[in-house]
Design a protein around this motif. Structure first.
Motif, PDB file in Angstrom:
ATOM      1  N   THR A  68     -42.709   0.758 -11.236  1.00  0.00           N
ATOM      2  CA  THR A  68     -43.236   1.076 -12.543  1.00  0.00           C
ATOM      3  C   THR A  68     -43.140   2.744 -12.812  1.00  0.00           C
ATOM      4  O   THR A  68     -43.531   3.165 -13.869  1.00  0.00           O
ATOM      5  N   ALA A  69     -42.148   3.075 -11.995  1.00  0.00           N
ATOM      6  CA  ALA A  69     -41.985   4.934 -12.040  1.00  0.00           C
ATOM      7  C   ALA A  69     -41.353   5.049 -13.360  1.00  0.00           C
ATOM      8  O   ALA A  69     -40.482   4.358 -14.086  1.00  0.00           O
ATOM      9  N   THR A  70     -41.716   6.202 -13.899  1.00  0.00           N
ATOM     10  CA  THR A  70     -41.172   6.689 -15.269  1.00  0.00           C
ATOM     11  C   THR A  70     -39.886   7.203 -14.845  1.00  0.00           C
ATOM     12  O   THR A  70     -39.425   7.892 -13.799  1.00  0.00           O
ATOM     13  N   ARG A  71     -38.918   7.199 -16.067  1.00  0.00           N
ATOM     14  CA  ARG A  71     -37.524   7.652 -15.865  1.00  0.00           C
ATOM     15  C   ARG A  71     -37.878   9.177 -16.704  1.00  0.00           C
ATOM     16  O   ARG A  71     -37.866   9.001 -18.111  1.00  0.00           O
ATOM     17  N   THR A 109     -42.143   1.635 -22.062  1.00  0.00           N
ATOM     18  CA  THR A 109     -41.713   1.402 -20.812  1.00  0.00           C
ATOM     19  C   THR A 109     -40.317   0.765 -20.836  1.00  0.00           C
ATOM     20  O   THR A 109     -39.730   0.566 -19.611  1.00  0.00           O
ATOM     21  N   SER A 158     -39.539   3.694 -18.423  1.00  0.00           N
ATOM     22  CA  SER A 158     -39.897   3.291 -16.959  1.00  0.00           C
ATOM     23  C   SER A 158     -38.818   2.476 -16.384  1.00  0.00           C
ATOM     24  O   SER A 158     -37.871   1.829 -16.919  1.00  0.00           O
ATOM     25  N   GLU A 159     -38.918   2.488 -14.869  1.00  0.00           N
ATOM     26  CA  GLU A 159     -37.872   1.673 -14.167  1.00  0.00           C
ATOM     27  C   GLU A 159     -37.776   0.137 -14.547  1.00  0.00           C
ATOM     28  O   GLU A 159     -36.605  -0.522 -14.783  1.00  0.00           O
ATOM     29  N   SER A 174     -39.684  -2.683 -17.320  1.00  0.00           N
ATOM     30  CA  SER A 174     -40.647  -2.509 -18.467  1.00  0.00           C
ATOM     31  C   SER A 174     -41.909  -3.588 -18.447  1.00  0.00           C
ATOM     32  O   SER A 174     -42.019  -4.421 -17.506  1.00  0.00           O
ATOM     33  N   GLN A 175     -42.726  -3.189 -19.234  1.00  0.00           N
ATOM     34  CA  GLN A 175     -44.142  -4.022 -19.056  1.00  0.00           C
ATOM     35  C   GLN A 175     -43.639  -5.519 -19.602  1.00  0.00           C
ATOM     36  O   GLN A 175     -44.115  -6.378 -18.853  1.00  0.00           O
ATOM     37  N   TYR A 184     -48.684   1.171 -14.246  1.00  0.00           N
ATOM     38  CA  TYR A 184     -47.922   2.161 -14.962  1.00  0.00           C
ATOM     39  C   TYR A 184     -48.685   3.672 -15.003  1.00  0.00           C
ATOM     40  O   TYR A 184     -49.943   3.303 -14.963  1.00  0.00           O
ATOM     41  N   SER A 230     -46.265   8.900 -22.262  1.00  0.00           N
ATOM     42  CA  SER A 230     -46.552   8.518 -20.846  1.00  0.00           C
ATOM     43  C   SER A 230     -47.081  10.016 -20.485  1.00  0.00           C
ATOM     44  O   SER A 230     -46.624  11.242 -20.909  1.00  0.00           O
TER      45      SER A 230
END
Lengths: 364, 364
Positions: free
Chosen positions: B292-295, B268, B272-273, B275-276, B197, B214
């Motif tokens: 794990t890309a951020t939105r 996340t 994130s696309e 979550s953890q 992440y 983030s």
């Protein structure tokens, strides 16, 4: 806060999953002995007409909602004497009867296919002489996923089509030679605030939704918003409303509406800032409605009767699996997957892969 | 598939909420009579050392994991005789003991604050003569959220600090005059696939995490990935690993790691696309790991001891509330909210509003 839900299928399940982070608890009433929502709430098993269970639901819940539109309206009225029920009974009554629904659209100035009520072969023949071929005969009530419908292409089909309906009250509709099937989903809160989701482009097969895709900057978005706003306000609506429409030569023709969260809005779980499930809950609790902006591009593929393996789906980049924990059965919706993408080309590629997987496990 | 979880707090709850769409079911073992995860799974109430319950958990579950790092390692070993347990016992053993953890970092060539084991006042004085002031005395085991720590600024503080630890084995660490606290979260699957992440920038108060944000394109991202990869591989790790780091003049100094999903990764869920929580489950089930890309940009605000009203939080655009259904108690994490934004300026504005709300309801 405790939310009561009539029905304990996948829509109820996804409502509850969206509601847990809001601190909500759920009680479902459903006649089925096993229900896929039961693992995220309490399942009261019994008939929708069971007075004792309805009283219990009304008493224990802060607000009651439903996941399907075939709940008897009297039941809603009964619960509403004690506890707020949303969406309102009027929306349910109209949605349950294709004739009332079409009349309702017409009275609001919303375009529909040509239609007429028919109770006999003579009436049917007369109606079709106005409407033209092909025409679709539909039961007024209890139809869903293409059930209770018959397509007629010539006079020879009529008697058989009527017979298929076993004497149920019916309407006949002209066939709309549409270019696209789309739906718009909107939420209206108790206070009257409204939010709209971007149009979804929908693909059906055998009357069952297979694929739904967010349509960014759709040229018909504002026309759809105008139409659904008329419905929301005329019904003094509260909750998520889904309206299915045909795109006919760049204009919208209303098909039907569903007074509940809708299969064509499942992609909003990952594809929108706030899902249709969360916004339904926010609306009926009179909380501020959540942002409906899309996160890039999204599509949803239904899995009917069976699913690919989890690993096959999760191997697709940005795919999200939603298993309902329902026993597989022919023609039954058992899961869906959402695809997210940063551009339409990426989405199209992923949709092709997922569609192929879905077709392999699809039994219908 | 049934997932066993040691602990039934909010991390277990959020694991289960992420796991339901994957078709997973959950059994939690927790000594507390009430637990906030119980509404999304089955709660076995009893001691972590209860042999009969552990045997039941091992027998009924396909894989077992845990939500906190103070589980006795012997228990993990015991379950692992029958059922896979992830993350592996070795990670737990190292994470439980600050001395082993610091030695482990050092052996892998990962920078840490200067440190030394101390068992007496004489040892402490000697260690600080190397390390310098200020220095932090910490129990080797059972510390979390700043508990079991004492900051010392001069010789006069030492006896009192040692006394505070009540004879527990301790280490002393030099104070790192960092510019930022950050964490990196990564997932490694049974097959050895790894995803990372983006760094989270973290703000603590009184030893408790308050805000995590983030950090897109962080200049230290690749350095953090190199460090956590060493840990993941040296531990033959499976699951989510969270590593807390100090940014000291543009270089990273390791503080501690947690072999579990982590509070600094809560953003996340929406940010994130994948979550953890979902990636932890995918990892321990050896499924393909999720993107794990951020939105856009995201931040998470903890609510300690109390929360603002739901309406106040939901009125913030793109805010998402996560109530844990825990009884409010002084200093207790009872909820968090995630903020999403399309640019850093929008995020900063929303964070300011939310922080203000959180401060009003925060009791610590």
């Amino acid at each position: 806060m405790i939310i009561g839900v009539l029905g304990a299928g996948q829509l109820a399940r996804m409502l509850a999953l969206a509601g847990k982070p809001l601190g909500l608890q759920f009680i479902f009433l459903d006649p089925a002995p096993e229900s896929c929502a039961a693992e995220v709430g309490e399942h009261l098993q019994g008939a929708y007409t069971d007075r004792a269970l309805l009283a219990q639901l009304a008493q224990r819940c802060d607000v009651v909602t439903y996941e399907f539109e075939n709940v008897p309206v009297e039941i809603i009225d009964l619960i509403a004497e004690q506890t707020p029920v949303y969406p309102p009974a009027k929306a349910l009554a109209v949605a349950q009867d294709r004739l009332l629904e079409k009349n309702f659209f017409r009275d609001l100035g919303i375009a529909t296919a040509p239609y007429a009520a028919v109770n006999s072969l003579a009436e049917l023949e007369r109606a079709i002489s106005d409407i033209g071929w092909p025409a679709i005969l539909k039961t007024r009530t209890l139809g869903y996923d293409g059930k209770g419908q018959a397509l007629t292409r010539s006079s020879e089909d009529l008697a058989g089509a009527l017979e298929q309906l076993q004497g149920a009250p019916a309407i006949v509709e002209g066939f709309v030679a549409f270019q696209r099937e789309v739906s718009i989903i909107a939420a209206r809160s108790v206070s009257g605030a409204i939010v709209y989701y971007p149009l979804s482009e929908n693909q059906h097969r055998n009357g069952i939704l297979r694929l739904a895709k967010s349509s960014a900057n759709d040229p018909l978005q504002s026309e759809a918003e105008v139409i659904i706003t008329r419905l929301l306000e005329a019904l003094d609506y509260v909750g998520i409303l889904a309206l299915e429409l045909f795109d006919l030569n760049g204009h919208l023709v209303a098909n039907e509406f569903a007074p509940r969260v809708h299969n064509s809005g499942h992609w909003t779980i990952e594809g929108s800032e706030t899902s249709q499930f969360e916004n339904h809950l926010r609306a009926i609790l009179d909380q501020p409605l959540g942002d409906t902006a899309t996160r890039g591009f999204a599509a949803m593929q239904n899995f009917i009767g069976g699913t690919p393996s989890l690993a096959e789906v999760l191997a697709i980049p940005k795919a999200h699996m939603h298993l309902y924990n329902k026993a597989p059965r022919k023609g039954r919706k058992v899961a869906h997957a959402t695809l997210r993408a940063d551009n339409p080309e990426e989405l199209a590629e992923q949709v092709a892969v997922l569609k192929h997987l879905a077709d392999q496990s699809d039994d219908s």
